[in-house]
Motif scaffolding. Structure first.
Motif, PDB file in Angstrom:
ATOM      1  N   ALA A   9      60.201 -58.942 -50.953  1.00  0.00           N
ATOM      2  CA  ALA A   9      60.971 -59.488 -49.842  1.00  0.00           C
ATOM      3  C   ALA A   9      62.023 -58.495 -49.365  1.00  0.00           C
ATOM      4  CB  ALA A   9      61.633 -60.801 -50.259  1.00  0.00           C
ATOM      5  N   ASN A  20      57.571 -63.766 -46.004  1.00  0.00           N
ATOM      6  CA  ASN A  20      57.186 -65.172 -46.100  1.00  0.00           C
ATOM      7  C   ASN A  20      57.663 -65.838 -47.383  1.00  0.00           C
ATOM      8  OD1 ASN A  20      55.695 -65.058 -43.616  1.00  0.00           O
ATOM      9  ND2 ASN A  20      54.039 -64.016 -44.722  1.00  0.00           N
ATOM     10  N   ASP A  21      57.770 -65.061 -48.447  1.00  0.00           N
ATOM     11  CA  ASP A  21      58.165 -65.612 -49.747  1.00  0.00           C
ATOM     12  C   ASP A  21      59.320 -64.800 -50.329  1.00  0.00           C
ATOM     13  OD1 ASP A  21      56.047 -67.626 -49.940  1.00  0.00           O
ATOM     14  OD2 ASP A  21      54.707 -65.898 -50.136  1.00  0.00           O
ATOM     15  N   HIS A  22      60.152 -65.476 -51.107  1.00  0.00           N
ATOM     16  CA  HIS A  22      61.258 -64.805 -51.790  1.00  0.00           C
ATOM     17  C   HIS A  22      61.120 -65.018 -53.294  1.00  0.00           C
ATOM     18  CE1 HIS A  22      62.971 -65.464 -47.715  1.00  0.00           C
ATOM     19  NE2 HIS A  22      63.538 -64.289 -47.930  1.00  0.00           N
ATOM     20  N   ASP A  23      61.193 -63.917 -54.040  1.00  0.00           N
ATOM     21  CA  ASP A  23      61.268 -63.987 -55.494  1.00  0.00           C
ATOM     22  C   ASP A  23      62.712 -63.681 -55.899  1.00  0.00           C
ATOM     23  OD1 ASP A  23      58.546 -64.551 -55.926  1.00  0.00           O
ATOM     24  OD2 ASP A  23      58.039 -62.428 -55.754  1.00  0.00           O
ATOM     25  N   TRP A  24      63.199 -64.439 -56.884  1.00  0.00           N
ATOM     26  CA  TRP A  24      64.586 -64.306 -57.316  1.00  0.00           C
ATOM     27  C   TRP A  24      64.632 -63.910 -58.794  1.00  0.00           C
ATOM     28  CZ3 TRP A  24      68.805 -65.634 -54.050  1.00  0.00           C
ATOM     29  CH2 TRP A  24      68.449 -66.224 -52.828  1.00  0.00           C
ATOM     30  N   LEU A  50      60.885 -72.910 -60.862  1.00  0.00           N
ATOM     31  CA  LEU A  50      60.856 -73.213 -59.439  1.00  0.00           C
ATOM     32  C   LEU A  50      62.150 -73.904 -59.044  1.00  0.00           C
ATOM     33  CD1 LEU A  50      57.204 -74.554 -58.908  1.00  0.00           C
ATOM     34  CD2 LEU A  50      58.073 -72.220 -58.657  1.00  0.00           C
ATOM     35  N   THR A  54      63.756 -75.543 -52.750  1.00  0.00           N
ATOM     36  CA  THR A  54      62.946 -74.577 -51.993  1.00  0.00           C
ATOM     37  C   THR A  54      61.615 -74.273 -52.673  1.00  0.00           C
ATOM     38  OG1 THR A  54      63.860 -72.621 -53.116  1.00  0.00           O
ATOM     39  CG2 THR A  54      65.076 -73.481 -51.199  1.00  0.00           C
ATOM     40  N   HIS A  55      61.528 -74.553 -53.992  1.00  0.00           N
ATOM     41  CA  HIS A  55      60.348 -74.265 -54.808  1.00  0.00           C
ATOM     42  C   HIS A  55      60.055 -72.761 -54.906  1.00  0.00           C
ATOM     43  CE1 HIS A  55      59.662 -78.551 -54.911  1.00  0.00           C
ATOM     44  NE2 HIS A  55      59.630 -78.589 -53.588  1.00  0.00           N
ATOM     45  N   GLU A  56      61.007 -71.913 -54.557  1.00  0.00           N
ATOM     46  CA  GLU A  56      60.838 -70.477 -54.730  1.00  0.00           C
ATOM     47  C   GLU A  56      60.994 -70.121 -56.206  1.00  0.00           C
ATOM     48  OE1 GLU A  56      62.305 -68.734 -50.423  1.00  0.00           O
ATOM     49  OE2 GLU A  56      63.804 -68.983 -52.011  1.00  0.00           O
ATOM     50  N   GLU A  57      60.264 -69.056 -56.615  1.00  0.00           N
ATOM     51  CA  GLU A  57      60.272 -68.671 -58.019  1.00  0.00           C
ATOM     52  C   GLU A  57      61.573 -67.974 -58.397  1.00  0.00           C
ATOM     53  OE1 GLU A  57      56.924 -66.433 -59.297  1.00  0.00           O
ATOM     54  OE2 GLU A  57      55.526 -68.127 -59.108  1.00  0.00           O
TER      55      GLU A  57
END
Length: 411
Positions: A9, A20-24, A50, A54-57
């Motif tokens: 990202a 489109n996606d964000h990893d944290w 998750l 937002t359900h982002e990883e």
């Protein structure tokens, strides 16, 4: 607890590409803290969660220690003492080892932004050598990002990994996963080039590696080298935005030319049968899914016949359809035509040339599919015919349909 956006990202935003996606990455936290804050644990090999909304990883900052050959031989260490810089240090390439904090501040301890600007793919640390999957990832990133080169020291490290046998530990499923992703990138030829430059192509795809340096007749192939031709075919497949099935068929279509005895160069008589056999072996070894594997066999076997479509009479065309099971699987045959168009246009100076064979055979197939073969079969049965005799009547009905569609009165 601090959160940072990391990896693709950050890289893609700096490149001006869609994100489109964000990893944290989460620093200063424990699994218990994450669960207490409402995060859902999903990681199997290391702590990943998750976000509750937002359900982002979100992965806990971690380090890894190599314990065995291959890409599975790692022990993961994650606890609140692991820093963001330590987490980023374990990543593959500098362009993937950047982060942004929640205020948007860029954190770039290993020069990823500089390498993005210079369009260079460079490993972050010697830890790159511990995971052979990174060779495949390096190659597919080269295919994705046009104009990027591999840093000389990174290529040298890849060669050392190959010589040490690290790529031999890769399992088929992982090789196919990375290979299929690379085939779908913008410039698939770069994936082959990087793998070959690093010595990995000969280990992973020896059938493909053997094509380089093998000459072809200059009249049909101005580029001459079969390996160069393959690269051009794959890039045509990308330009035409073909699906994975077609791109894999393109990869396999000329494999037999790599086994032509040098005394027979530059001609490659009956290479189609050898290509089919090698494509079958390669697909089995890589555990390629059924659809791309089957299309590869069809194209390897029949591409020369399809190229000669202008000279084929209705009966010969109908037999081609029957061999290819085109009446039951017309979509697969249409994809074979697409692959053959890529083959024809993947030659020096041919990229913009029309390929009328595709329209001719598609028109013929559409017409043959419209033939009322059920009525023909019933009438033949009513006349006391059976088995092969009925089949011959059906065959002739399709030949007649093809003849009318092509306005070809020849026998």
């Amino acid at each position: 607890m601090k959160r940072y956006i990391v990896g693709g990202a950050v890289r893609d935003a700096l490149l001006g590409r869609p994100v489109n996606d964000h990893d944290w990455v989460v620093v200063g936290s424990t699994p218990e803290d994450m669960v207490a804050a409402g995060y859902l644990p999903v990681g199997k090999d290391f702590p990943v969660f998750l976000h509750p909304h937002t359900h982002e990883e979100h992965a806990l900052a971690r380090t890894e220690r190599k314990t065995a050959p291959g890409y599975r031989g790692f022990v993961v260490h994650a606890d609140p003492s692991v820093t963001l810089e330590e987490d980023l240090l374990r990543r593959d390439l500098t362009i993937n080892a950047m982060a942004r904090d929640e205020d948007g501040r860029l954190i770039d301890p290993y020069g990823g932004a500089r390498d993005l600007e210079a369009r260079v793919l460079r490993h972050v640390s010697d830890a790159f050598a511990e995971d052979p999957v990174r060779i495949l990832r390096l190659a597919r990133f080269a295919a994705r990002f046009e104009g990027f080169t591999v840093a000389p020291e990174t290529l040298a490290l890849v060669r050392q990994m190959v010589e040490a046998g690290e790529v031999d530990a890769l399992v088929a499923e992982r090789v196919w996963q990375e290979l299929s992703t690379g085939l779908m990138e913008k410039t698939p030829s770069r994936m082959l080039q990087v793998l070959r430059d690093g010595g990995a192509l000969a280990r992973l795809l020896p059938e493909v590696d053997r094509l380089y340096g093998v000459p072809q007749p200059e009249a049909h192939h101005p580029e001459i080298d079969t390996g160069v031709h393959l690269e051009m075919v794959l890039d045509q497949a990308a330009t035409l935005q073909t699906p994975l099935t077609v791109r894999y068929a393109c990869l396999c279509h000329d494999l037999g030319k790599g086994t032509t005895p040098p005394a027979e160069w530059p001609r490659h008589i009956e290479h189609e049968g050898r290509s089919e056999a090698l494509a079958r072996d390669m697909s089995a070894r890589l555990k390629v899914p059924t659809e791309p594997a089957e299309l590869a066999l069809l194209v390897a076997r029949e591409h020369s016949n399809i190229h000669r479509a202008a000279d084929l009479r209705p009966a010969t065309i109908t037999r081609l359809f029957e061999r290819c099971d085109a009446f039951r699987r017309p979509h697969r045959f249409s994809e074979a035509l697409w692959a053959c168009e890529c083959d024809a246009r993947g030659r020096l100076g041919h990229a913009s040339r029309p390929y009328p064979q595709r329209d001719r055979l598609q028109t013929a197939l559409d017409a043959a599919l419209q033939a009322d073969v059920k009525t023909v079969a019933r009438e033949a049965q009513a006349q006391g015919l059976s088995g092969p005799q009925i089949g011959e009547r059906v065959h002739m009905a399709r030949v007649d349909a093809v003849r009318r569609a092509l306005n070809d009165d020849a026998d």
